[in-house]
Design a protein around this motif. Sequence first.
Motif, PDB file in Angstrom:
ATOM      1  N   ARG A 173      -3.268   2.251  -9.474  1.00  0.00           N
ATOM      2  CA  ARG A 173      -1.919   2.352  -8.882  1.00  0.00           C
ATOM      3  C   ARG A 173      -1.840   3.495  -7.862  1.00  0.00           C
ATOM      4  O   ARG A 173      -1.070   3.438  -6.893  1.00  0.00           O
ATOM      5  CB  ARG A 173      -0.863   2.544 -10.001  1.00  0.00           C
ATOM      6  N   ASP A 220       7.962  -1.323  -1.809  1.00  0.00           N
ATOM      7  CA  ASP A 220       8.457  -1.599  -3.164  1.00  0.00           C
ATOM      8  C   ASP A 220       7.708  -2.805  -3.720  1.00  0.00           C
ATOM      9  O   ASP A 220       7.855  -3.919  -3.218  1.00  0.00           O
ATOM     10  CB  ASP A 220       9.970  -1.863  -3.122  1.00  0.00           C
ATOM     11  N   HIS A 221       6.910  -2.520  -4.744  1.00  0.00           N
ATOM     12  CA  HIS A 221       6.008  -3.562  -5.242  1.00  0.00           C
ATOM     13  C   HIS A 221       6.698  -4.458  -6.268  1.00  0.00           C
ATOM     14  O   HIS A 221       7.620  -4.014  -6.969  1.00  0.00           O
ATOM     15  CB  HIS A 221       4.762  -2.908  -5.862  1.00  0.00           C
ATOM     16  N   GLU A 225       8.158  -3.486 -10.012  1.00  0.00           N
ATOM     17  CA  GLU A 225       8.210  -2.048 -10.306  1.00  0.00           C
ATOM     18  C   GLU A 225       9.648  -1.537 -10.285  1.00  0.00           C
ATOM     19  O   GLU A 225      10.410  -1.843  -9.381  1.00  0.00           O
ATOM     20  CB  GLU A 225       7.398  -1.253  -9.267  1.00  0.00           C
ATOM     21  N   ASP A 281      10.238   1.993 -11.303  1.00  0.00           N
ATOM     22  CA  ASP A 281      10.246   3.465 -11.344  1.00  0.00           C
ATOM     23  C   ASP A 281      10.713   4.131 -10.054  1.00  0.00           C
ATOM     24  O   ASP A 281      11.227   5.233 -10.079  1.00  0.00           O
ATOM     25  CB  ASP A 281       8.841   3.996 -11.656  1.00  0.00           C
TER      26      ASP A 281
END
Length: 284
Positions: free
Chosen positions: A73, A123-124, A127, A129
Amino acid sequence: VILSDQQRSAFQRDGLLLLPGFYDVEKEILPILRHAHQIIQLCLRANQLEKLCSDFSIENFDSGLNVLLQKNRALGGVVYDAVKQIPAFMRLLSSEKHEQVMQSLRGTDLCGVVDRGYGIRIDHPGEMDFLSGWHQDYHGHLRSLDGINFWSPLRKVFLELGPVEFCPQSHTNGVFAQVCPPENKHAKNTTQYCTGLRIVDEAKVIAKYDKVKPLLDLGDAVVIDFLTVHRSTQNLSEQSRWSMQLRWFNFRDELGVKHHWPKSYAHGKSFADIHPELLTDPQN
Ligand SMILES: O=C(O)CCC(=O)C(=O)O
């Protein structure tokens, strides 16, 4: 760039303005995508994934990024940091067309680019967070009350990709009072204290406003008043959402002049230094 009276009054009323086709895709956007593609190819090779290298296409300019993420990551962070340094992006950041829009919307002859107030978000899928909760950009960037964020997609934004959600007209309230998260209560400095600030009575405040989630094409821009409340929404698609944030401010804003155009988190400063009266400790 010449904005019509109608566009100017829409911006004053709503605190945001959609400018379809604001950027020239061929001349201003494609060079950024091509450069991002090359950076990803270099990372693939550097991580023994050269088999996944591919030719450039607009739709798949970030092909291979998902594999880098699966491998580690942290490689997503490498790409994230690298793409902010693409020359075509830096040229666009300070381009005259932003200055013209600032001059037209803010009636000023003296604008500035917010140092470290710019970036390319990636922005994956899935996800959570790194999503931004409801906020006004002013808290995170300060400088002047009437700053503007030019938000523009580097991949066409459809519903599942997670459009930004806005509360039109929320800017008319001025700066919202903030509460720090409970874990920051005994922070060592104001920057730490202010990390993760929330609007006081957030749910009640947000419920008062309509919400919009504009779907955008490459080349479109949303012009966002620094006081307009907005947030990220989750990317539920299978592709990463790429977008640019370019922030400008008005040197002539009175509060800005008074405080010498204060900097914010990126420089170890914070909202607490300028607006202690708008901050409260959490109750618990
Ligand atoms: O792109 C997003 O999800 C949120 C962007 C945002 O909050 C900002 O640019 O201030």
